[in-house]
Design an enzyme around this catalytic site. Structure first.
Site, PDB file in Angstrom:
ATOM      1  N   ASP A  59      74.258  79.542  40.172  1.00  0.00           N
ATOM      2  CA  ASP A  59      73.472  79.169  41.344  1.00  0.00           C
ATOM      3  C   ASP A  59      73.250  80.421  42.187  1.00  0.00           C
ATOM      4  O   ASP A  59      74.217  81.006  42.688  1.00  0.00           O
ATOM      5  CB  ASP A  59      74.254  78.098  42.125  1.00  0.00           C
ATOM      6  CG  ASP A  59      73.507  77.600  43.353  1.00  0.00           C
ATOM      7  OD1 ASP A  59      72.538  78.256  43.792  1.00  0.00           O
ATOM      8  OD2 ASP A  59      73.913  76.548  43.877  1.00  0.00           O
ATOM      9  N   TYR A 150      58.855  77.665  53.004  1.00  0.00           N
ATOM     10  CA  TYR A 150      58.521  78.384  51.754  1.00  0.00           C
ATOM     11  C   TYR A 150      57.749  79.671  52.067  1.00  0.00           C
ATOM     12  O   TYR A 150      58.029  80.737  51.503  1.00  0.00           O
ATOM     13  CB  TYR A 150      57.690  77.431  50.887  1.00  0.00           C
ATOM     14  CG  TYR A 150      57.361  77.886  49.495  1.00  0.00           C
ATOM     15  CD1 TYR A 150      58.315  77.876  48.473  1.00  0.00           C
ATOM     16  CD2 TYR A 150      56.057  78.275  49.165  1.00  0.00           C
ATOM     17  CE1 TYR A 150      57.977  78.265  47.177  1.00  0.00           C
ATOM     18  CE2 TYR A 150      55.720  78.655  47.879  1.00  0.00           C
ATOM     19  CZ  TYR A 150      56.675  78.648  46.888  1.00  0.00           C
ATOM     20  OH  TYR A 150      56.343  79.026  45.606  1.00  0.00           O
TER      21      TYR A 150
HETATM   22  P1  NAP Z   1      60.097  75.468  38.198  1.00  0.00           P
HETATM   23  O1  NAP Z   1      59.506  75.162  36.870  1.00  0.00           O
HETATM   24  O2  NAP Z   1      60.475  74.384  39.133  1.00  0.00           O
HETATM   25  O3  NAP Z   1      61.341  76.451  37.992  1.00  0.00           O
HETATM   26  C1  NAP Z   1      62.170  76.805  39.056  1.00  0.00           C
HETATM   27  C2  NAP Z   1      63.319  77.599  38.502  1.00  0.00           C
HETATM   28  O4  NAP Z   1      64.188  78.023  39.580  1.00  0.00           O
HETATM   29  C3  NAP Z   1      64.186  76.786  37.535  1.00  0.00           C
HETATM   30  O5  NAP Z   1      64.489  77.597  36.432  1.00  0.00           O
HETATM   31  C4  NAP Z   1      65.441  76.493  38.336  1.00  0.00           C
HETATM   32  O6  NAP Z   1      66.625  76.410  37.554  1.00  0.00           O
HETATM   33  C5  NAP Z   1      65.519  77.732  39.211  1.00  0.00           C
HETATM   34  N1  NAP Z   1      66.346  77.482  40.394  1.00  0.00           N
HETATM   35  C6  NAP Z   1      66.108  76.573  41.382  1.00  0.00           C
HETATM   36  N2  NAP Z   1      67.131  76.588  42.267  1.00  0.00           N
HETATM   37  C7  NAP Z   1      68.022  77.513  41.818  1.00  0.00           C
HETATM   38  C8  NAP Z   1      69.274  77.967  42.273  1.00  0.00           C
HETATM   39  N3  NAP Z   1      69.848  77.482  43.391  1.00  0.00           N
HETATM   40  N4  NAP Z   1      69.912  78.924  41.552  1.00  0.00           N
HETATM   41  C9  NAP Z   1      69.371  79.420  40.426  1.00  0.00           C
HETATM   42  N5  NAP Z   1      68.173  79.025  39.939  1.00  0.00           N
HETATM   43  C10 NAP Z   1      67.518  78.074  40.630  1.00  0.00           C
HETATM   44  O7  NAP Z   1      59.088  76.367  39.060  1.00  0.00           O
HETATM   45  P2  NAP Z   1      57.975  77.426  38.638  1.00  0.00           P
HETATM   46  O8  NAP Z   1      56.662  76.841  38.966  1.00  0.00           O
HETATM   47  O9  NAP Z   1      58.240  77.945  37.290  1.00  0.00           O
HETATM   48  O10 NAP Z   1      58.257  78.553  39.746  1.00  0.00           O
HETATM   49  C11 NAP Z   1      58.873  79.788  39.454  1.00  0.00           C
HETATM   50  C12 NAP Z   1      58.669  80.705  40.658  1.00  0.00           C
HETATM   51  O11 NAP Z   1      57.257  80.856  40.910  1.00  0.00           O
HETATM   52  C13 NAP Z   1      59.261  80.179  41.961  1.00  0.00           C
HETATM   53  O12 NAP Z   1      59.823  81.246  42.697  1.00  0.00           O
HETATM   54  C14 NAP Z   1      58.058  79.618  42.694  1.00  0.00           C
HETATM   55  O13 NAP Z   1      58.245  79.630  44.079  1.00  0.00           O
HETATM   56  C15 NAP Z   1      56.988  80.587  42.259  1.00  0.00           C
HETATM   57  N6  NAP Z   1      55.627  80.062  42.368  1.00  0.00           N
HETATM   58  C16 NAP Z   1      55.235  78.987  41.649  1.00  0.00           C
HETATM   59  C17 NAP Z   1      53.928  78.528  41.790  1.00  0.00           C
HETATM   60  C18 NAP Z   1      53.389  77.347  41.005  1.00  0.00           C
HETATM   61  O14 NAP Z   1      52.275  76.919  41.292  1.00  0.00           O
HETATM   62  N7  NAP Z   1      54.115  76.829  40.031  1.00  0.00           N
HETATM   63  C19 NAP Z   1      53.053  79.158  42.682  1.00  0.00           C
HETATM   64  C20 NAP Z   1      53.498  80.247  43.399  1.00  0.00           C
HETATM   65  C21 NAP Z   1      54.793  80.702  43.234  1.00  0.00           C
HETATM   66  P3  NAP Z   1      67.185  75.000  36.937  1.00  0.00           P
HETATM   67  O15 NAP Z   1      65.986  74.174  36.589  1.00  0.00           O
HETATM   68  O16 NAP Z   1      67.992  75.448  35.761  1.00  0.00           O
HETATM   69  O17 NAP Z   1      68.028  74.386  37.995  1.00  0.00           O
END
Ligand code: NAP
Length: 239
Positions: A59, A150
């Site tokens: 975490d 955020y």
């Molecule tokens: P996602 O599929 O929800 O993945 C989020 C990841 O963060 C998961 O691997 C999760 O791990 C990990 N995580 C969450 N809380 C955590 C913690 N306390 N400690 C360690 N790991 C943690 O999201 P995503 O869309 O791939 O997003 C990845 C990044 O891109 C994020 O930083 C997000 O803000 C950014 N982003 C996404 C978008 C979008 O449209 N998707 C747009 C802009 C920016 P577990 O599942 O193993 O718990």
């Protein structure tokens, strides 16, 4: 073989980044928090296609657990590419935003950045070659309704990117942020319908995780050695 760590490698964008970095020849640590099985599956898939990868879980909000896990990783050698990708959102109009929603988002994105990056910085500097890539967001660049927490976390990451880049530029380590718009992962499920996507995004589609991964992989490459302290957007001309 250079070693890379991708936090949140169990998630949509993180998994794509892991696959691409492995295809580019990095030994990849695929990180998870609660979904270690997903990180294991990504690592197994990479190994099955001839790449090098293993899964780890901790975490990022837990400073002691992060430090302990990273010290164990460092026993096998320095990590030269760090992708700070783990992130959550907990949206609400600010007037009704609970302290828990405020703190949880800041904790993962901003304190998580410190907890993971700080222990890896000195070993990376010692090798005189490194890449730190922070996954930010369009919300940290132009703001977004319902995402004051955020936006604050991602905006702070953008500023930290610039300051850290200045501190370690002379050591061969670049520090950049990638700011995606709407990317097709679980994070935006149910957030945007097809009509809104057409109206909101000039390219009339959401981005693919692989498109973000390609940009991250370029920043991790030797070719990007003169790019540092930048916030690079990837958002279909949204901003
Ligand atoms: P996602 O599929 O929800 O993945 C989020 C990841 O963060 C998961 O691997 C999760 O791990 C990990 N995580 C969450 N809380 C955590 C913690 N306390 N400690 C360690 N790991 C943690 O999201 P995503 O869309 O791939 O997003 C990845 C990044 O891109 C994020 O930083 C997000 O803000 C950014 N982003 C996404 C978008 C979008 O449209 N998707 C747009 C802009 C920016 P577990 O599942 O193993 O718990």
């Amino acid at each position: 073989m250079k070693r890379a760590l991708v936090t949140g490698g169990s998630g949509g964008i993180g998994a794509a980044i892991c696959r691409k970095l492995a295809a580019d020849g990095f030994d990849v640590a695929v990180h998870a928090n609660s979904n270690l099985d997903k990180a294991e599956a990504v690592a197994a898939e990479i190994r099955a296609t001839g790449g090098s990868a293993h899964a780890i879980a901790f975490d990022v909000t837990d400073a002691a657990a992060s430090k302990a896990a990273l010290e164990k990783e460092l026993e096998a050698g320095p990590i030269q590419v760090l992708v700070n990708n783990a992130g959550i959102h907990a949206d609400a109009p600010f007037a009704g935003m609970s302290a828990e929603k405020w703190a949880s988002v800041i904790d993962v994105s901003l304190n998580g950045f410190y907890n993971v990056t700080q222990p890896l910085t000195l070993p990376m500097i010692r090798t005189r070659w490194g890449r730190i890539i922070n996954i930010s967001s369009v919300a940290g660049v132009i703001g977004n309704r319902g995402q004051v927490n955020y936006s604050a976390a991602k905006g702070a990451i953008n500023s930290a990117t610039k300051s850290l880049a200045l501190e370690i530029a002379s050591r061969g380590v670049t520090v950049n942020a990638v700011a995606p718009g709407f990317i097709d992962t679980g994070m935006i499920e149910g957030v945007l319908d097809a009509e809104t996507i057409k109206k909101l995004i000039p390219m009339q589609r959401v981005g693919k995780p692989e498109e973000v991964a390609d940009l991250v992989a370029f920043l991790a490459s030797d070719s990007a050695g003169y790019i540092s302290g930048q916030i690079i957007s990837i958002n279909g001309a949204l901003a």
